[in-house]
Every structure is written in C-alpha cells, then in structure tokens.
Design a protein around this motif. Structure first.
Motif, PDB file in Angstrom:
ATOM      1  N   SER A 136       0.834  -1.189   0.000  1.00 33.33           N
ATOM      2  CA  SER A 136       0.000   0.000   0.000  1.00 33.33           C
ATOM      3  C   SER A 136       0.876   1.249   0.000  1.00 33.33           C
ATOM      4  CB  SER A 136      -0.936   0.003   1.218  1.00 33.33           C
ATOM      5  OG  SER A 136      -0.176   0.029   2.421  1.00 33.33           O
ATOM      6  N   HIS A 137       0.226   2.402   0.029  1.00 30.74           N
ATOM      7  CA  HIS A 137       0.916   3.685  -0.055  1.00 30.74           C
ATOM      8  C   HIS A 137       1.932   3.856   1.074  1.00 30.74           C
ATOM      9  CE1 HIS A 137       1.157   7.915  -1.375  1.00 30.74           C
ATOM     10  NE2 HIS A 137       1.169   8.251  -0.099  1.00 30.74           N
ATOM     11  N   SER A 138       1.628   3.344   2.248  1.00 30.97           N
ATOM     12  CA  SER A 138       2.531   3.519   3.392  1.00 30.97           C
ATOM     13  C   SER A 138       3.866   2.827   3.164  1.00 30.97           C
ATOM     14  CB  SER A 138       1.872   3.005   4.683  1.00 30.97           C
ATOM     15  OG  SER A 138       1.638   1.616   4.614  1.00 30.97           O
ATOM     16  N   ALA A 277      -6.121   7.031  -2.549  1.00 33.85           N
ATOM     17  CA  ALA A 277      -6.948   7.344  -1.381  1.00 33.85           C
ATOM     18  C   ALA A 277      -6.275   6.938  -0.081  1.00 33.85           C
ATOM     19  CB  ALA A 277      -8.311   6.659  -1.501  1.00 33.85           C
ATOM     20  N   GLN A 278      -5.200   6.135  -0.163  1.00 29.79           N
ATOM     21  CA  GLN A 278      -4.448   5.756   1.037  1.00 29.79           C
ATOM     22  C   GLN A 278      -3.452   6.832   1.448  1.00 29.79           C
ATOM     23  OE1 GLN A 278      -2.815   2.041  -0.278  1.00 29.79           O
ATOM     24  NE2 GLN A 278      -4.760   0.965  -0.137  1.00 29.79           N
ATOM     25  N   SER A 279      -3.261   7.847   0.593  1.00 29.38           N
ATOM     26  CA  SER A 279      -2.477   9.009   0.989  1.00 29.38           C
ATOM     27  C   SER A 279      -3.330   9.875   1.903  1.00 29.38           C
ATOM     28  CB  SER A 279      -2.044   9.807  -0.236  1.00 29.38           C
ATOM     29  OG  SER A 279      -1.521  11.065   0.145  1.00 29.38           O
ATOM     30  N   SER A 380      -8.311  -4.559 -15.477  1.00 28.23           N
ATOM     31  CA  SER A 380      -8.322  -3.814 -16.734  1.00 28.23           C
ATOM     32  C   SER A 380      -8.866  -2.398 -16.592  1.00 28.23           C
ATOM     33  CB  SER A 380      -9.111  -4.576 -17.795  1.00 28.23           C
ATOM     34  OG  SER A 380     -10.441  -4.782 -17.380  1.00 28.23           O
ATOM     35  N   LYS A 381     -10.010  -2.219 -15.918  1.00 25.09           N
ATOM     36  CA  LYS A 381     -10.586  -0.873 -15.809  1.00 25.09           C
ATOM     37  C   LYS A 381     -10.827  -0.445 -14.369  1.00 25.09           C
ATOM     38  CE  LYS A 381     -12.832  -0.708 -20.337  1.00 25.09           C
ATOM     39  NZ  LYS A 381     -14.066  -0.448 -21.081  1.00 25.09           N
ATOM     40  N   LYS A 382     -10.499  -1.287 -13.431  1.00 22.52           N
ATOM     41  CA  LYS A 382     -10.667  -0.926 -12.027  1.00 22.52           C
ATOM     42  C   LYS A 382      -9.408  -0.238 -11.516  1.00 22.52           C
ATOM     43  CE  LYS A 382     -14.044  -4.245 -10.266  1.00 22.52           C
ATOM     44  NZ  LYS A 382     -14.299  -5.242  -9.217  1.00 22.52           N
ATOM     45  N   GLY A 383      -9.589   0.574 -10.463  1.00 21.96           N
ATOM     46  CA  GLY A 383      -8.429   1.099  -9.769  1.00 21.96           C
ATOM     47  C   GLY A 383      -7.767  -0.019  -9.001  1.00 21.96           C
ATOM     48  N   THR A 384      -6.488   0.146  -8.682  1.00 23.54           N
ATOM     49  CA  THR A 384      -5.793  -0.889  -7.916  1.00 23.54           C
ATOM     50  C   THR A 384      -6.397  -1.034  -6.524  1.00 23.54           C
ATOM     51  OG1 THR A 384      -4.145   0.825  -7.469  1.00 23.54           O
ATOM     52  CG2 THR A 384      -3.602  -0.812  -9.134  1.00 23.54           C
ATOM     53  N   GLY A 385      -7.092   0.008  -6.061  1.00 20.97           N
ATOM     54  CA  GLY A 385      -7.791  -0.098  -4.785  1.00 20.97           C
ATOM     55  C   GLY A 385      -9.074  -0.888  -4.865  1.00 20.97           C
TER      56      GLY A 385
END
Length: 414
Positions: A136-138, A277-279, A380-385
C-alpha cells in the motif's frame, strides 16, 4: 526521539485558550509531512534474505524466479526487529516480495496461499504497526524514499526510492513523483492546524491567510503531478508496474475469496490494493475544508484509512471533529474570506480534475487498447484499490465542487 508505533493524540491549550493540535503527536512532520523521517534502506544481517530478495524483486519477477527464491527462505523472527524504522522497512520489504510472489505469473498463475515464510512475519508486523498486509501507499511511498545528495534541497531530481517494482527507471519515477507530492503537502500542515484555530476564534483575516497558503500548496502538488508524464509511459505503467499494486478478493478478482496467509489464517483474507486514497493528503484537505462525499464514497475513503499508519488516520479524524472552517466562512459576511475558501476548494477541484486526466491516460485509455497485457485482465478498468475508478473520481470531484460558496449578492466568491 524514536518514532513510536502509535501515539494517542494530545490536545494542549495554546496561549489563546484554544485546544491546539500538535503535529508531532500524530508523527506528522512540518518538514516531510506524512513521509517517514529518515527511513532505513537495509535491515540487520539476520534479515539479509529479505534485503536481498526485495532488492532483486523486479529482475526475479521478470525471470519468473521470485517464487523459487522465496521457497528457499526460512521463517524469520520479526520480533528481532528493533525500533519503528526497522518495523516499517521490514513491512515494506515483505510487501514488495509478496506482491511479486502473487502476481509474477499474471491472473492465471496466482497462488491461493502465501507461504508461511512471508505470511507469518508480514501479518505480525501489520498487527504491530496497525496497517494491512498488502503493498500500500505507506510502504510504496511513505517509507521508501531518500535523497541522492543529503546536502541538496528536497526536490524531485534529488529523490530516489530504496526499492522498486518491475518497470525500471519508469517505476522509480512513479514512486518519486508521488513522494514529491507528499513533500509538497508538508507545507500545508501548519496552515491547516492554524486555520482550525482561527475559525474557532472567528479570526477571518488570519484564516484567509491560511487558506491562501493551503491553496498555493495544492497548486504546487498539481504541478508535481504533471511531472509524471516526463518519465513514465502509459504502456509501462499499465502493463508492467500497475498489476503489482493490485489487491485480492471480490468480484472480478482471480482470487475472489481472497488470499490464504499460511500459518496465520486458513480462511482467505481480502485486501484492497494500493490507492491514491491511502495518501493522507487529500483526505486531510477534505476534513479541513468540510468536504463530505456521498455515503458509498465516504465509506471507501474511510476504509482506505485502515491502510494508513494509525496516527495519520487519527489526525484526519481529529480534523473532521474539530474543523469549523466551512461553517465559519458560511456565517461570516467577509467576501474576501469566502473568496479565499472558494479558491482553496477550486484548487482541490482542479487537482482532482487533473488526476482524472492522469487516470484516463494511464488506465482507461490503455484498458481499451488491443495491445494491453492480457495476463492481468482482472485489473483492466478498475483502480488498484478495487473501485470502478472513473465514476469514483468523478464523484469526488463533484462533491468537492459543490462546496464552492455563493456570496450574499448571489455571486460565487471573488
């Protein structure tokens, strides 16, 4: 002082008799914001297998040999780690290694179980740190940065990451540009905290100054985001780098039930992948400015906070509870203050609009190309989240734009 794992917020009285937020109580820095101060590059010799495999992760993945190397690893005792920075680095390393282990062979090659040598220490560290066992972002950004020259300014060309993903220098650039935006945001933190105080004591003039300072920071963040195009192609991001930021579980996932963490749980566990959104940056702005999203989007944003270091999500929650900025601006007849608030909100709208442009180029446009990597159809079209990314981002922008206020004469603020 060594940064702790979790330190409950402390409210102290300032000289004006108002509750003041102390950034250090949330392990937030005026210098580097939500980034980890002086993160470590390597773990002690006992953990050398993690050091080595993580540093070689991209090449091992491209050779389809990472799982083979992981299978040679013993279960190392994560309790031997000392200090918060070692814990964060170990979590980072296991996150990178595990992402490579899961995704090296594409959707059709995903394993149903993560081996004990990764799962046991990774989950143990996740519990200790209060974050999730997924890349994740962290990990990718907050604990994965340093300067090329420590005597030079904190600027994009002077940044590098310790560990990277498949994609070579382009993957490095993706990480360091994101680090730069976190650094940009650090300059907003003091004005954010001061703005809360000035709204509470009805000081319109000083609040206006704070809002102007925050606006300048958001604009600088957008300028940094524009630099993404310099050294990152849509093809490399979409086909090479992005799959390793993906989580597991849910409809359309090659692991719909989730992943079994061997030695931890026999029941599959679902995890969202890395997400902007994890930021804590934009969630901090939303909390400060009183921007509230629709229930489904707000629920997702709150879920993403569970992937942040605990003190950072507590910081956002404190801002949500304390901020009276929007209400004060509404009740105040000062057109200059309304204009400053509107400028700040508009800067966030513009940033979110530009983020949509980035997503259009790097994800949506690539997903429609016949040349896309068919090994990773699940993302393919989803965010990685895990969200349907365009409706989600457009909804965030619409809710932000709706906060722009009209003045008493019916006009939008100057």
């Amino acid at each position: 002082m060594e940064e702790g794992v979790e330190n409950p917020a402390k409210d102290i009285m300032d000289t004006e008799g108002l509750l003041s937020i102390n950034l250090s109580d949330f392990h937030v820095s005026q210098r580097v914001g939500f980034l980890l101060e002086k993160p470590l590059a390597e773990l002690p010799a006992y953990f050398e297998p993690w050091n080595q495999v993580c540093s070689r992760m991209p090449e091992l993945v491209m050779q389809h040999r990472l799982r083979q190397e992981v299978d040679k690893m013993d279960v190392l005792d994560h309790h031997k780690l000392q200090g918060y920075r070692q814990l964060r680095l170990a979590h980072l390393q296991l996150s990178f290694i595990s992402a490579g282990y899961i995704w090296q062979d594409g959707d059709k090659g995903v394993p149903e179980k993560l081996p004990r040598c990764l799962a046991v220490p990774w989950c143990g560290l996740s519990k200790t740190l209060g974050i999730q066992p997924v890349l994740s972002h962290s990990d990718l950004v907050l604990a994965n940065w340093t300067t090329v020259d420590p005597d030079s300014p904190l600027a994009l060309e002077n940044l590098r990451c310790f560990y990277t993903l498949p994609g070579g220098g382009e993957a490095d650039w993706f990480i360091t540009v994101t680090v730069q935006m976190e650094l940009d945001f650090a300059a907003a933190l003091k004005p954010v905290v001061s703005a809360l105080k000035y709204a509470e004591n009805s000081n319109a003039e000083k609040l206006k100054i704070c809002l102007t300072q925050i606006t300048d920071v958001v604009r600088k963040m957008k300028n940094s985001l524009e630099r993404m195009h310099d050294n990152l192609s849509a093809d490399t991001f979409y086909n090479t780098l992005r799959p390793f930021l993906t989580g597991w579980g849910g409809e359309g996932s090659p692991l719909p039930e989730g992943l079994v963490y061997e030695g931890v749980s026999d029941t599959p566990i679902q995890m969202n992948g890395g997400s902007a959104a994890q930021s804590s940056t934009l969630q901090t702005l939303d909390a400060t400015l009183g921007i509230v999203h629709s229930e489904d989007k707000q629920d997702f944003l709150k879920k993403m906070r569970m992937y942040m270091p605990p003190d950072h999500r507590h910081f956002i929650e404190t801002l949500e509870q304390r901020s009276k900025i929007k209400d004060f601006v509404k009740s105040c007849s000062c057109q200059a203050l309304t204009a400053a608030y509107n400028d700040c909100v508009t800067a966030v709208v513009v940033f979110r609009s530009y983020h949509i442009q980035i997503v259009t180029k790097y994800i949506v446009g690539m997903s429609n190309k016949a040349t896309r990597n068919k090994e990773y159809e699940s993302v393919s079209k989803k965010g990685t989240g895990g969200t349907s990314i365009m409706p989600f981002l457009q909804g965030l922008r619409a809710a932000t734009s709706a906060c722009i206020m009209h003045t008493a004469d019916g006009q939008v603020g100057d």
